[in-house]
Design a protein around this motif. Sequence first.
Motif, short mmCIF file in Angstrom:
data_model
loop_
_atom_site.label_atom_id
_atom_site.label_comp_id
_atom_site.label_asym_id
_atom_site.label_seq_id
_atom_site.Cartn_x
_atom_site.Cartn_y
_atom_site.Cartn_z
N VAL C 4 0.24 -19.64 15.14
CA VAL C 4 0.73 -18.81 14.04
C VAL C 4 1.22 -19.70 12.90
O VAL C 4 0.96 -19.45 11.73
N ALA C 5 1.91 -20.78 13.27
CA ALA C 5 2.43 -21.69 12.26
C ALA C 5 1.31 -22.29 11.43
O ALA C 5 1.42 -22.41 10.21
N ASP C 6 0.21 -22.64 12.09
CA ASP C 6 -0.94 -23.20 11.36
C ASP C 6 -1.50 -22.19 10.39
O ASP C 6 -1.79 -22.52 9.23
N LEU C 7 -1.66 -20.96 10.87
CA LEU C 7 -2.21 -19.91 10.01
C LEU C 7 -1.32 -19.70 8.80
O LEU C 7 -1.79 -19.59 7.66
N PHE C 8 -0.03 -19.65 9.06
CA PHE C 8 0.94 -19.44 7.98
C PHE C 8 0.83 -20.56 6.97
O PHE C 8 0.76 -20.33 5.76
N SER C 9 0.76 -21.75 7.46
CA SER C 9 0.69 -22.91 6.58
C SER C 9 -0.61 -22.92 5.79
O SER C 9 -0.64 -23.24 4.61
N PHE C 14 2.57 -23.75 3.01
CA PHE C 14 3.90 -24.15 3.48
C PHE C 14 3.76 -25.26 4.50
O PHE C 14 2.98 -25.18 5.44
N ARG C 15 4.48 -26.36 4.32
CA ARG C 15 4.44 -27.47 5.27
C ARG C 15 5.77 -27.59 5.99
O ARG C 15 6.81 -27.22 5.44
#
Lengths: 198, 202, 381
Positions: C4-9, C14-15
Amino acid sequence: MLGSGVIQGLLVTARNALGSLRGDPGRHVTVEYPEKRAEIPAAFRSFPFLVTDGTGADDGLRCVACKMCESECPAQCLYVVMDRDEKGKPAKRPKVFDLDISVCMGCGICTEVCPFDSIKMDKVYEIAGRDRFHGFVLKKEQLAKTNSYYHQIRPEEAAEVDARLAEEKRLAEEKAKAAAAKAAAAAAAKAAGSQSAA
Amino acid sequence: METIEAIRDRILATFPGAEVTVVLNGSPSAQHSLRIGKAHALAIARWLRNDEALSLDQCSNVTGVDWPEREVTENKVKRIEPGCLEVVYHLYSISKRLGPVVIRMRTGNRTDDVTLPSLTPVWRACEFQEREVFDLFGVHFGGHPDLRRILMWDEFKDHPMRRDYVAPDDFDWEPTPHDDVLARAKENREKRTAAPAKEGGA
Amino acid sequence: MNTVADLFSENTGFREGDLLELSMGPHHPSTHGVFRMNVTLDGERVVRLKPVFGYLHRNHEKIAEGNSYLAAMPYTDRLDYLAGMTNNWAYAHAVEKLCGVEVPVRAEYLRVILAELTRIQNHACLCGFLVQDLGASGTPLMYAFREREKVLDLFEAISGSRMMGNFQRFGGCREDAKPEWLAAVAKLVAEFPSFLDEFEELLAGNEIILSRTQGIGVMKADQAVNAGVTGPVLRSTGVAHDLRKVDRYGVYSRFEFSVPVGAHGDTYDRYMVRLLECRESLKILAQALKDIPDGPVLDPKAKQKGLRPKAGEAYGRIEGPKGEIGFYLISDGGPNPYRFRIRPPSLINLTLLEDICLGQTLADAVAVLGSIDIVLGEVDR
């Protein structure tokens, strides 16, 4: 002990849950509307209506279209136009009396400022419309309700108003009678004076 | 509490040359006020807060008042009294339980000379209220840390609390004007641009 | 597979380690109405917080300046709709100062009774909302609302409306209280402490509440005074400033009560100060019900409609449940107020919101906002 506060709180909720299941009136306070209805207090108010001593909007309306309510209405939801008789002179009755209840906030100031006890607060509260434009502007035909309806919804207040109006009427009649008598006496005296002069 | 005249005299003794006038209030409340020139306003405010006898540590209420230019007749001579914007501060002392001491400042006019010193550095309480005065009256506060519109949106142009503000018609603000609402709004806008609002508007 | 974090980034750029800007509100269950906070987050910690107002702005002051003095009264109900009665009183108080009208003693007592009832129902609500913000969904809030309903029933019985009473007039009250009504108030005053006891039993020892509120959102006394903070929020920092004691308006000098103060100025103190204030209000109510004299509640000579005060100005303030509610009026001798200004306690109490939220987690910022007790009708006016 850590967690004792939470457990103590849960005991309170359990007590409340059991209380409302048992129908304890202190815990079970809601009413199952619309099957059951809560009693409406005597002072309850919703929207204004016009009192008529006759049968309808064109017969016996107490309103004389003085526009006092229109000028004091905080939401400016009233619109009053005075009627004119056949000769074009102002007649003491409203030609138009509109109330936009989508704007009205039910504050009751119109009833307070009315010098003729003609506008009063209703108690209907189940009003709904299908959209926000139609059916919310009430005409005088819809606003006019009889004095007996007023007695029905606010018995004490209506009785007081009736007594006051009767008293005012009596005083006015007495005053008129006295004035008539005085005028007659003056006329008689004048006639007598002119006779003696002759 | 000492009288407003005594406060004025003490201010004048501390700040020689400062503009301080007593404005008497005709109502039974008898809350008289001091009008302060903007040159010394910040220093006077700080003095009022730090003075031992007064220690006005709470700035309770900040508001603007709009005084459009008006015609006055004095000795049968008509003259135009220039308009201005005024900001009023109600100061109290929580530690000494005194108050209110009312101070007010005036701008030069209502159009281009509308800057007054911000008193937010003295009382944080002014922060939002001065923003509100800026938003609704159009007074600019020099030295305010964050002077933005607060109640109206950033793109809004006018100052609604001014006395000559002309409110738009309701249908101008329909969420998505379309059909006859759009036509009416257009017609209305044309009318308004053809006949501009009366003089003195911002 | 992407996390999910990868998709969000991928979608936002966003890093990890970036600051996250979040617009919280205006439609958010924890912001008590249409209030927005632009929050900048470092992980879960707040590093910047800017409140955004105006979503409920309808320029009440402008409306009032176009209406008569009397017609502004029902609008004051709609400022802080949890405290209509005290708003009415504050406005009537300001107009009475402006015109120099005297208020009959029975009306003063009636005002005190209504104001203290307003205070207990407002504080009961706030305590419910606050624990709701802490995550205790529903139950404590419903208990609080159950008690509030009883107060609203009393308001309805005397004024005809539950929240929009429109009850105070210049120089008194609109209606007199019947003996039955006063008896009903006495019954409520006798029963209310059992609710407070129950509420305290429910929450005061709760470890989750304690850890979520103690030491969170600390406000210093001098900071609060300088920022114009008033009401229970100011008193929680240890400043015993209560206009009922300071100005002694109305007949408050006749009653014995104390002003509860906190020691830390944190969320917990703000919460507890309110619960303690409820008990003090009940004390005042008991005394007022015992001493209320007979007499008129409104001087018939006091003018209501067509009021034209002499040119001048007045600032009248009283202690509302949320703080100092004041009205500043300028009259130019005409039928409408020339200037009508409301001093909104909720708005001014928010001045320090950013300061006390910095460094807290976002969840705690929600609780801090809840503990300040705002009503957007009054913040935005």
